[in-house]
Design an enzyme around this catalytic site. Structure first.
Site, PDB file in Angstrom:
ATOM      1  N   LYS A 104       0.715  -1.136  -0.192  1.00  0.00           N
ATOM      2  CA  LYS A 104      -0.139  -0.311   0.000  1.00  0.00           C
ATOM      3  C   LYS A 104       0.961   1.416   0.181  1.00  0.00           C
ATOM      4  O   LYS A 104       0.289   2.096  -0.820  1.00  0.00           O
ATOM      5  CB  LYS A 104      -0.892  -0.090   1.017  1.00  0.00           C
ATOM      6  CG  LYS A 104      -1.955   0.884   1.829  1.00  0.00           C
ATOM      7  CD  LYS A 104      -3.241   0.842   2.414  1.00  0.00           C
ATOM      8  CE  LYS A 104      -2.382   0.249   3.785  1.00  0.00           C
ATOM      9  NZ  LYS A 104      -1.794   0.387   4.860  1.00  0.00           N
ATOM     10  N   THR A 122       3.758   1.271  -0.450  1.00  0.00           N
ATOM     11  CA  THR A 122       4.826   1.454  -2.393  1.00  0.00           C
ATOM     12  C   THR A 122       3.763   2.542  -3.433  1.00  0.00           C
ATOM     13  O   THR A 122       4.446   3.189  -3.546  1.00  0.00           O
ATOM     14  CB  THR A 122       4.890   0.260  -2.698  1.00  0.00           C
ATOM     15  OG1 THR A 122       5.625  -0.479  -1.397  1.00  0.00           O
ATOM     16  CG2 THR A 122       6.053   0.462  -3.931  1.00  0.00           C
ATOM     17  N   ARG A 142       2.556   8.267   7.755  1.00  0.00           N
ATOM     18  CA  ARG A 142       3.129   7.341   8.811  1.00  0.00           C
ATOM     19  C   ARG A 142       4.489   8.060   9.036  1.00  0.00           C
ATOM     20  O   ARG A 142       4.785   7.279   7.836  1.00  0.00           O
ATOM     21  CB  ARG A 142       2.104   6.950   9.018  1.00  0.00           C
ATOM     22  CG  ARG A 142       0.819   7.258   9.838  1.00  0.00           C
ATOM     23  CD  ARG A 142      -0.286   5.926   9.813  1.00  0.00           C
ATOM     24  NE  ARG A 142      -0.037   5.053   9.169  1.00  0.00           N
ATOM     25  CZ  ARG A 142      -0.182   3.805   8.986  1.00  0.00           C
ATOM     26  NH1 ARG A 142      -0.150   3.718  10.687  1.00  0.00           N
ATOM     27  NH2 ARG A 142      -0.189   2.817   8.202  1.00  0.00           N
ATOM     28  N   LYS A 199       6.844  -7.222  10.487  1.00  0.00           N
ATOM     29  CA  LYS A 199       5.723  -6.469   9.057  1.00  0.00           C
ATOM     30  C   LYS A 199       6.779  -5.814   8.577  1.00  0.00           C
ATOM     31  O   LYS A 199       7.091  -6.051   7.756  1.00  0.00           O
ATOM     32  CB  LYS A 199       4.608  -5.553  10.007  1.00  0.00           C
ATOM     33  CG  LYS A 199       4.704  -4.805   9.354  1.00  0.00           C
ATOM     34  CD  LYS A 199       3.270  -4.147   9.460  1.00  0.00           C
ATOM     35  CE  LYS A 199       2.897  -2.962   8.625  1.00  0.00           C
ATOM     36  NZ  LYS A 199       3.881  -1.877   7.530  1.00  0.00           N
ATOM     37  N   ALA A 223      -3.400   1.171  12.610  1.00  0.00           N
ATOM     38  CA  ALA A 223      -4.135   1.139  12.355  1.00  0.00           C
ATOM     39  C   ALA A 223      -4.871  -0.079  13.059  1.00  0.00           C
ATOM     40  O   ALA A 223      -6.565   0.129  12.715  1.00  0.00           O
ATOM     41  CB  ALA A 223      -4.633   1.419  10.761  1.00  0.00           C
ATOM     42  N   PHE A 263      -2.765  -1.018   7.218  1.00  0.00           N
ATOM     43  CA  PHE A 263      -3.544  -2.229   7.085  1.00  0.00           C
ATOM     44  C   PHE A 263      -5.381  -2.091   6.358  1.00  0.00           C
ATOM     45  O   PHE A 263      -4.581  -1.275   5.382  1.00  0.00           O
ATOM     46  CB  PHE A 263      -4.167  -2.717   8.757  1.00  0.00           C
ATOM     47  CG  PHE A 263      -2.630  -2.856   9.592  1.00  0.00           C
ATOM     48  CD1 PHE A 263      -1.816  -3.927   8.750  1.00  0.00           C
ATOM     49  CD2 PHE A 263      -2.916  -2.533  10.967  1.00  0.00           C
ATOM     50  CE1 PHE A 263      -0.771  -3.956   9.472  1.00  0.00           C
ATOM     51  CE2 PHE A 263      -1.417  -2.897  11.733  1.00  0.00           C
ATOM     52  CZ  PHE A 263      -0.786  -3.502  11.383  1.00  0.00           C
ATOM     53  N   PHE A 299       2.969  -8.670  -9.535  1.00  0.00           N
ATOM     54  CA  PHE A 299       4.020  -9.581  -9.892  1.00  0.00           C
ATOM     55  C   PHE A 299       4.356  -9.861 -10.505  1.00  0.00           C
ATOM     56  O   PHE A 299       3.413 -10.025 -11.848  1.00  0.00           O
ATOM     57  CB  PHE A 299       3.224 -10.423  -8.917  1.00  0.00           C
ATOM     58  CG  PHE A 299       3.909  -9.590  -7.016  1.00  0.00           C
ATOM     59  CD1 PHE A 299       4.880  -9.540  -5.859  1.00  0.00           C
ATOM     60  CD2 PHE A 299       2.766  -8.838  -6.586  1.00  0.00           C
ATOM     61  CE1 PHE A 299       5.187  -9.793  -4.507  1.00  0.00           C
ATOM     62  CE2 PHE A 299       2.993  -8.620  -5.077  1.00  0.00           C
ATOM     63  CZ  PHE A 299       4.081  -8.857  -4.195  1.00  0.00           C
ATOM     64  N   TRP A 331       6.918  -0.941  -7.893  1.00  0.00           N
ATOM     65  CA  TRP A 331       7.611  -1.687  -7.251  1.00  0.00           C
ATOM     66  C   TRP A 331       9.297  -1.370  -8.217  1.00  0.00           C
ATOM     67  O   TRP A 331      10.211  -1.020  -7.678  1.00  0.00           O
ATOM     68  CB  TRP A 331       7.501  -3.096  -6.600  1.00  0.00           C
ATOM     69  CG  TRP A 331       9.090  -3.046  -5.716  1.00  0.00           C
ATOM     70  CD1 TRP A 331       8.848  -3.739  -4.714  1.00  0.00           C
ATOM     71  CD2 TRP A 331       9.686  -3.435  -6.350  1.00  0.00           C
ATOM     72  NE1 TRP A 331       9.673  -3.696  -3.798  1.00  0.00           N
ATOM     73  CE2 TRP A 331      10.408  -4.284  -5.284  1.00  0.00           C
ATOM     74  CE3 TRP A 331      10.169  -4.160  -7.468  1.00  0.00           C
ATOM     75  CZ2 TRP A 331      11.530  -5.044  -4.783  1.00  0.00           C
ATOM     76  CZ3 TRP A 331      12.289  -5.116  -7.497  1.00  0.00           C
ATOM     77  CH2 TRP A 331      12.265  -5.373  -5.830  1.00  0.00           C
TER      78      TRP A 331
END
Length: 557
Positions: A71, A73, A94, A105, A273, A301, A381, A409
């Site tokens: 998210k 990214t 954030r 994470k 979150a 999240f 991907f 990405w």
């Protein structure tokens, strides 16, 4: 293939004054933290407060899975893409917590060629904001215990102390402790607790306060305990407000860094979150809207957590409204929601995709219920197949959403041009009337029930006796009009992380409720959610090192 940290360390960064100049910020309006980081001055914010607001783009996602969604990214890649199209764009994010950085994470700087840099600084100490919040939180705790030790003139009932100490680290051993052991001069013996800094009410206050005056007022309203008569005792009663504000004066200023393509990025605040309200600061978002034509921001999240709180709490308090919402998904994550094991996600599986896409459906329905247009993007991907992409595209467009693939990405802004085009089209399309999930005047129980049934899809809510009693007390204390911040697992729409996809016929279990009177919301703890996480069996910290020869940090993602 280069790792995220290798890509970041190989990048050539511009001096932050040159990045700032691209959006009209003069050097005198910056407070430098080295060459590549700066805080935005209060004078700049005052100078720009009459500027016209840009368009606000909220990026959220389906429920996170071990396969990853990307998210942040996508948020960064979309920002870079909009700038490539000639749109004056900022990203507002954030700050990462040290807990996940050394846990499981990871950080919050994005990935690949869609990162904000310097990523090591951001993921570690950055400009010291979290340290200031931790210090202010623990100063209040120290003053509270000192007051009890020095005669307790406020009549604090030590069995009803609700203020917890905090630490920006995953440390399960600190969840439940006893303090004051030793001699009489070492304090009053009582049970105490630690939470992670991002769950502190002071983090929420910093992220919701519009200025220092508002910050002080909110700090003074923090409830730290109850007296023997059952009445609240506040930080203002302890005369702690001024000292806490002094510790937070610099932390209140938004931070400016850059993306790998030198797009300005405002990064400020960092509540989780799943256990807090999951958005960057109001001050950062509103400043960004005054500086740019488009502002991309993300909520933590899945959309059932961060986006729900962004819309029902942050937008309600700050009079904000997103102009469009982007929901990030991946083929891999949708197949995981369809029951495919992590090791098998690279194989085409249309049946599992059809089964798992209901998770995305629910998030689309939820976001559309707020009256905002939705764009769905797949973070692509190399293992995805054309058939999988086409199935998702057709499915999403049938739900009335714009759709685009994102290759940000691997390609940075270039890989987000299709998404940027769809976002602009979504902004330009007419939308419904913006509305919240619940009204201010609803009873607190009804607000919790509305979130559980409308957003999560639950059949109802089960309140523990203690939670039900506290809700009644909070209503009588005058907090009934507050919004509700649900603390819930991020891995499921339910409060049971094992229930993937779109669970049905379940109940949400609320075990504890308390008020963050300074932040201005009620917190409801559901299921087994913890406000102090623990480290995994093999913490990410084991792979982090510093190479003194190369003068580089290694192993940080």
């Amino acid at each position: 293939m280069k790792s995220d940290i290798q890509i970041a360390q190989d990048a050539e960064l511009l001096h932050i004054r040159d990045v700032a100049a691209e959006i009209g910020i003069e050097e005198d309006d910056l407070e430098f933290y080295g060459k590549y980081k700066a805080k935005l001055s209060d004078e700049l914010i005052k100078k720009t407060e009459n500027n016209k607001d840009g368009k606000l783009i909220l990026v959220t996602a389906i429920n996170p899975t071990p396969a990853g969604e990307g998210k942040t990214t996508v948020s960064i890649g979309l920002t870079q893409a909009l700038n490539k199209m000639g749109k004056k764009t900022l990203v507002a994010l954030r700050e990462p917590s040290l807990g996940p950085c050394f846990g499981i994470k990871g950080g919050a700087a994005g990935g690949g060629y869609s990162q904000v840099v310097p990523m090591e600084d951001l993921n570690l100490h950055f400009t010291g904001d979290f340290h200031a919040i931790t210090s202010a939180n623990n100063l209040l705790a120290a003053m509270l215990d000192n007051h009890i030790q020095q005669g307790n003139s406020l009549g604090i009932d030590t069995r009803q102390v609700v203020w917890k100490r905090c630490l920006d680290m995953n440390d399960r051993a600190l969840r439940n402790i006893v303090i004051g052991l030793g001699a009489k001069t070492d304090g009053f013996v009582r049970e105490d607790h630690f939470i992670i800094t991002v769950a502190s009410e002071i983090m929420a206050i910093l992220c919701l306060a519009k200025d220092m005056t508002d910050l002080k007022n909110r700090l003074s309203r923090i409830i730290v305990a109850y007296n023997y008569a059952g009445e609240p005792v506040t930080a203002g009663d302890l005369k702690a407000t001024g000292a806490m504000a002094a510790l937070l004066k610099d932390a209140m200023k938004p931070n400016l860094i850059q993306t790998l393509e030198h797009t300005p990025a405002i990064v400020h605040g960092g509540p989780f979150a799943n256990i807090a309200h999951g958005c960057n600061s109001v001050k950062a978002t509103k400043t960004a809207l005054k500086l740019a034509d488009y502002v991309v921001t993300e909520a933590g999240f899945g959309a059932d957590l961060g986006a729900e709180k962004f819309l029902n709490i942050k937008c309600r308090m700050a009079d904000l409204k997103p102009d469009t919402i982007v929901i990030v998904a991946t083929v891999r994550a949708l197949k995981y929601n369809g029951g495919v094991a992590k090791q098998d996600l690279a194989q085409e599986n249309l049946e599992a995709l059809k089964k798992g896409i209901v998770n995305l459906d629910k998030h689309i329905e939820n976001m559309q219920s707020f009256g905002v247009n939705v764009v769905v993007t797949l973070n692509a991907f190399v293992t995805d197949t054309e058939a999988e992409h086409e199935f998702i595209r057709e499915h999403v467009e049938n739900m009335g959403c714009e759709f685009a693939l994102a290759n940000v990405w691997a390609e940075g802004g270039e890989g987000g041009l299709a998404l940027a085009d769809k976002v602009i089209k979504s902004i330009e399309k007419p939308s419904g009337e913006f509305k919240f999930t619940y009204e201010d005047d609803m009873a607190l129980k009804d607000k919790i029930n509305a979130i559980a049934t409308k957003i999560y899809g639950a059949k109802g809510v089960v309140f523990s006796p203690a939670a039900a009693k506290m809700l009644e007390k909070l209503e009588t204390m005058g907090f009934g009009k507050f919004p509700v911040c649900m603390a819930k697992t991020q891995y499921s729409l339910s409060d049971n992380q094992a229930l993937l996809g779109k669970p049905e016929n379940f109940e949400v279990n609320v075990r504890e409720v308390y008020v963050n009177a300074g932040a201005g919301f009620i917190v409801a703890l559901t299921g087994s959610i913890m406000t102090m996480p623990g480290l995994p069996k093999v913490p990410a910290a084991e792979g982090v090192d510093y190479d003194e020869t190369a003068n580089k940090i290694t192993g940080l993602f």
